[in-house]
Design a protein around this motif. Structure first.
Motif, PDB file in Angstrom:
ATOM      1  N   CYS A  34     -23.425  -3.312   1.380  1.00 47.33           N
ATOM      2  CA  CYS A  34     -22.505  -3.174   1.138  1.00 47.33           C
ATOM      3  C   CYS A  34     -21.517  -2.529   2.345  1.00 47.33           C
ATOM      4  CB  CYS A  34     -21.538  -3.743  -0.498  1.00 47.33           C
ATOM      5  SG  CYS A  34     -21.864  -1.684  -0.881  1.00 47.33           S
ATOM      6  N   PHE A  35     -21.225  -1.726   2.236  1.00 48.77           N
ATOM      7  CA  PHE A  35     -20.836  -0.819   3.190  1.00 48.77           C
ATOM      8  C   PHE A  35     -20.305  -0.729   4.090  1.00 48.77           C
ATOM      9  CE2 PHE A  35     -21.823   1.651  -1.120  1.00 48.77           C
ATOM     10  CZ  PHE A  35     -19.814   1.818  -1.633  1.00 48.77           C
ATOM     11  N   HIS A  36     -21.747  -1.031   5.230  1.00 49.68           N
ATOM     12  CA  HIS A  36     -22.104  -1.930   6.494  1.00 49.68           C
ATOM     13  C   HIS A  36     -21.571  -3.111   6.695  1.00 49.68           C
ATOM     14  CE1 HIS A  36     -24.367   1.979   5.608  1.00 49.68           C
ATOM     15  NE2 HIS A  36     -23.982   2.341   7.369  1.00 49.68           N
ATOM     16  N   ILE A  48     -15.600  -6.871   7.520  1.00 55.30           N
ATOM     17  CA  ILE A  48     -14.622  -7.393   6.892  1.00 55.30           C
ATOM     18  C   ILE A  48     -13.041  -7.636   7.923  1.00 55.30           C
ATOM     19  CG2 ILE A  48     -13.531  -8.478   4.791  1.00 55.30           C
ATOM     20  CD1 ILE A  48     -16.391  -7.536   4.449  1.00 55.30           C
ATOM     21  N   ILE A  49     -12.841  -8.939   7.400  1.00 65.84           N
ATOM     22  CA  ILE A  49     -11.765  -9.418   8.418  1.00 65.84           C
ATOM     23  C   ILE A  49     -10.346  -9.390   7.744  1.00 65.84           C
ATOM     24  CG2 ILE A  49     -10.519 -11.386   9.470  1.00 65.84           C
ATOM     25  CD1 ILE A  49     -13.342 -10.212  11.046  1.00 65.84           C
ATOM     26  N   VAL A  50      -9.947  -8.642   7.707  1.00 67.18           N
ATOM     27  CA  VAL A  50      -8.432  -8.020   7.546  1.00 67.18           C
ATOM     28  C   VAL A  50      -7.006  -8.740   7.816  1.00 67.18           C
ATOM     29  CG1 VAL A  50      -6.433  -6.392   6.632  1.00 67.18           C
ATOM     30  CG2 VAL A  50      -8.757  -6.771   5.762  1.00 67.18           C
ATOM     31  N   LYS A  51      -6.161  -9.206   8.021  1.00 69.35           N
ATOM     32  CA  LYS A  51      -5.529  -9.764   8.754  1.00 69.35           C
ATOM     33  C   LYS A  51      -3.814  -8.596   8.523  1.00 69.35           C
ATOM     34  CE  LYS A  51      -2.748 -13.017  10.535  1.00 69.35           C
ATOM     35  NZ  LYS A  51      -2.241 -15.003  10.739  1.00 69.35           N
ATOM     36  N   ILE A  52      -2.863  -8.323   9.374  1.00 68.39           N
ATOM     37  CA  ILE A  52      -2.053  -7.022   8.952  1.00 68.39           C
ATOM     38  C   ILE A  52      -0.175  -7.376   9.310  1.00 68.39           C
ATOM     39  CG2 ILE A  52      -1.576  -4.172   8.288  1.00 68.39           C
ATOM     40  CD1 ILE A  52      -3.764  -5.594   7.837  1.00 68.39           C
ATOM     41  N   PHE A  53       0.034  -7.527   9.014  1.00 66.11           N
ATOM     42  CA  PHE A  53       1.839  -7.874   9.219  1.00 66.11           C
ATOM     43  C   PHE A  53       2.698  -6.679   9.706  1.00 66.11           C
ATOM     44  CE2 PHE A  53      -0.212 -11.766   7.079  1.00 66.11           C
ATOM     45  CZ  PHE A  53       0.088 -12.648   8.335  1.00 66.11           C
ATOM     46  N   GLU A  69     -10.919  -6.171  12.174  1.00 72.07           N
ATOM     47  CA  GLU A  69     -12.517  -6.494  11.541  1.00 72.07           C
ATOM     48  C   GLU A  69     -12.428  -4.481  11.493  1.00 72.07           C
ATOM     49  OE1 GLU A  69     -15.084  -7.533  14.494  1.00 72.07           O
ATOM     50  OE2 GLU A  69     -14.787  -9.434  14.180  1.00 72.07           O
ATOM     51  N   ILE A  70     -13.110  -4.593   9.844  1.00 72.92           N
ATOM     52  CA  ILE A  70     -13.198  -2.710   9.379  1.00 72.92           C
ATOM     53  C   ILE A  70     -14.503  -2.947   8.323  1.00 72.92           C
ATOM     54  CG2 ILE A  70     -10.387  -2.553   8.656  1.00 72.92           C
ATOM     55  CD1 ILE A  70     -10.461  -3.475   6.067  1.00 72.92           C
ATOM     56  N   PRO A  71     -15.194  -1.983   8.290  1.00 67.28           N
ATOM     57  CA  PRO A  71     -15.587  -1.483   7.411  1.00 67.28           C
ATOM     58  C   PRO A  71     -15.139  -1.893   6.484  1.00 67.28           C
ATOM     59  CG  PRO A  71     -16.096  -0.305   8.524  1.00 67.28           C
ATOM     60  CD  PRO A  71     -14.400  -1.205   9.330  1.00 67.28           C
ATOM     61  N   ALA A  73      -7.430   3.089   3.136  1.00 68.47           N
ATOM     62  CA  ALA A  73      -5.956   2.747   3.342  1.00 68.47           C
ATOM     63  C   ALA A  73      -5.792   3.356   4.480  1.00 68.47           C
ATOM     64  CB  ALA A  73      -4.723   2.956   2.606  1.00 68.47           C
ATOM     65  N   ARG A  74      -5.986   4.865   4.239  1.00 66.45           N
ATOM     66  CA  ARG A  74      -5.694   6.245   5.474  1.00 66.45           C
ATOM     67  C   ARG A  74      -6.019   5.947   6.896  1.00 66.45           C
ATOM     68  NH1 ARG A  74      -3.641  11.001   5.588  1.00 66.45           N
ATOM     69  NH2 ARG A  74      -4.402  11.966   3.294  1.00 66.45           N
ATOM     70  N   ASP A  75      -7.349   5.446   7.031  1.00 64.16           N
ATOM     71  CA  ASP A  75      -8.649   5.506   8.721  1.00 64.16           C
ATOM     72  C   ASP A  75      -7.685   4.271   8.484  1.00 64.16           C
ATOM     73  OD1 ASP A  75      -9.704   7.690   7.559  1.00 64.16           O
ATOM     74  OD2 ASP A  75     -12.017   6.114   6.036  1.00 64.16           O
ATOM     75  N   LEU A  76      -7.491   3.335   8.302  1.00 61.02           N
ATOM     76  CA  LEU A  76      -6.581   1.768   8.632  1.00 61.02           C
ATOM     77  C   LEU A  76      -5.764   2.095   9.195  1.00 61.02           C
ATOM     78  CD1 LEU A  76      -7.020  -1.297   9.475  1.00 61.02           C
ATOM     79  CD2 LEU A  76      -6.260  -2.287   6.748  1.00 61.02           C
TER      80      LEU A  76
END
Length: 500
Positions: free
Chosen positions: A81-83, A86-91, A101-103, A108-111
């Motif tokens: 699961c940690f690899h 995941i698709i995340v949309k940022i506004f 695309e993020i693992p 939140a800091r890494d993103l």
């Protein structure tokens, strides 16, 4: 013959034979896995250990195949699961979105670091990821250690992530007395003396201490539109209200909200959507809540300082020392990088000389009066060459927000932290030729008009009726970043809106 529930049917030469899958395949598969594990382990080469003092046993300088944990089957990184990607949309503030695309284990800091890199922003450790619920009118800044995927899983369908500045995220570590007024801290009231800043923070961070925030709040009654003013206490165990005046007796305390399984949000549509008595509304939302208003605990403070105190104390009670670690990580990283950076040569002003290149060869200008006159002539010639374009070079600056309203400037200041020195520049609504400096000081927003003035055919800008004149807005901002002048404080933090 007894036939079990799962069977494997093999047809060989028109003879049907029944085999039990559970008794045949399971041992076979286990044996194959064990042989595969042994083969993989035995085929591993001897890897030199760069840290033998950390190895067990201590005398082993080589990671041999036998030192690997026995009996642990290897897992494919694509199925862990940690690899998982995941698709995340940022506004952004202008409503534009970007798919990233993020693992699954990204914080939140890494993103934020990733978005800063992709957007070519200045990384000053003030960027934040905001959980925004437009239908409920709620938003909060994610803590740096929170996993983005977990927060996204708890959001309802209308929830989204925003990427913006938040200068006040850790400001309470730098100036705790501004965030915790004496009349709201119970320990200060009991001892009848002022709390040293360091001891105040230690009380909040230490799990053995029992700090308490107290004061009056407006509480929205569940299932009704009415608000009731009650005396409230915030402790590590939760948020309580007194059913009898300001009494702290256990029989008079009623639990309003739990801290451990909840998050605190700023309400951005308080008066309009919930009929709040003031503009300083906030809310405690349980993690299991999927958007039901009746599950939200709506609260309202008397002023901005009170709301900031309640919300900051909630974060400290919930996360404790983790917040302090989040605050220290960027500083430690900056200190570490400074050891590897090359020293910067400083150029003394005494080593600089004025030069005259009007002739065929250059010459050094020794006379200070002549040097000053040459500098003024060069500046005037530059202005003539560039006509009026110098009047508009501020448009590309991050702190310039164009033609926004007074209310919009207030909203941006509120969103980005309301710390001292937070500012932006905008076009004046009352005078199209003028500009307005919007500045935050002591959690209050003030506006200063910048008027153009003409002298000897040249246009200047002034904030103090011509006493101090500047050729353009960039020069004006740079001056007040170094000097307070007529302002209540220096310009420290520009309000920035980034495009992803």
């Amino acid at each position: 013959m007894c036939i079990r529930e799962h069977k494997l049917i093999l047809k060989v030469c028109s003879t049907t034979v029944l085999y039990d899958c559970s008794s045949v395949l399971c041992p076979l598969s286990r044996r194959l896995q064990e042989e595969e594990q042994q083969l993989r382990t035995s085929s591993l080469p001897a890897i030199p250990n760069p840290f033998p003092e950390l190895c067990s046993p201590a005398s082993s300088p080589v990671l041999s195949p036998g030192s690997l944990p026995p009996g642990e089957p290897s897992t494919d990184s694509s199925t862990t699961c940690f690899h998982t990607i995941i698709i995340v949309k940022i506004f952004t503030e202008d409503g534009m979105g970007k798919v990233v695309e993020i693992p699954a284990d990204m914080t939140a800091r890494d993103l934020c670091q990733l978005l800063v890199y992709k957007s070519h922003c200045v990384d000053d450790n003030s960027w934040a990821l905001v959980e925004h619920h437009p239908l409920l009118g709620l938003e909060r800044c994610l803590e740096d250690h929170e996993l983005v995927v977990q927060v996204q899983a708890s959001m309802n369908s209308d929830g989204r992530f925003l990427f913006r500045k938040n200068y006040a995220k850790y400001e309470f570590f730098r100036n705790p007395l501004a965030f915790f007024p004496e009349h709201m801290v119970a320990w200060c009231q009991d001892t009848n003396r002022m709390i040293p800043p360091s001891q105040l923070l230690q009380n909040f961070l230490a799990t053995s201490s029992c700090p308490e925030i107290q004061g009056y709040l407006y509480v929205k009654e569940v299932g009704r539109k009415s608000w009731k003013k009650v005396y409230v206490f915030l402790r590590r165990s939760g948020l309580y209200c007194s059913t009898k005046g300001t009494s702290k007796e256990p029989r008079h305390l009623q639990l309003l909200a739990d801290i451990e399984d909840s998050n605190i949000f700023t309400v951005i549509t308080g008066k309009k959507q919930h009929g709040a008595p003031t503009d300083y509304e906030f809310c405690i939302k349980p993690n299991k809540c999927r958007g039901e208003l009746k599950e939200l605990r709506m609260l309202c403070a008397e002023d901005e300082q009170g709301r900031t105190c309640w919300m900051t104390a909630f974060r400290l009670f919930k996360y404790g020392i983790v917040l302090y670690q989040n605050y220290k990580i960027p500083q430690q990283r900056k200190t570490l990088l400074s050891h590897f950076s090359a020293p910067v040569r400083s150029v003394s002003e005494n080593s600089l000389v004025a030069m005259d290149f009007s002739g065929r060869i250059g010459r050094v200008i020794d006379n200070p009066v002549e040097a000053q006159s040459a500098a003024m002539e060069e500046g005037h010639a530059w202005r003539v060459r560039h006509d009026l374009s110098f009047l508009f070079i501020h448009i590309a600056q991050l702190w310039f927000h164009g033609r926004i309203t007074r209310e919009e400037s207030h909203r941006i200041i509120h969103q980005q932290g309301q710390v001292d020195g937070l500012f932006l520049l905008r076009v004046s609504q009352s005078n199209p030729k003028a500009f307005v400096l919007t500045l935050c000081h002591h959690q209050k927003i003030k506006h200063f008009q910048i008027l153009p003035c003409e002298e000897d055919g040249q246009v200047f800008f002034s904030l103090d009726d011509g006493a101090t004149k500047f050729t353009d807005l960039i020069q004006l901002v740079e001056f007040y970043q170094l000097n307070r002048g007529v302002l209540p404080c220096k310009l420290r933090h520009p309000c920035t809106v980034v495009a992803l």
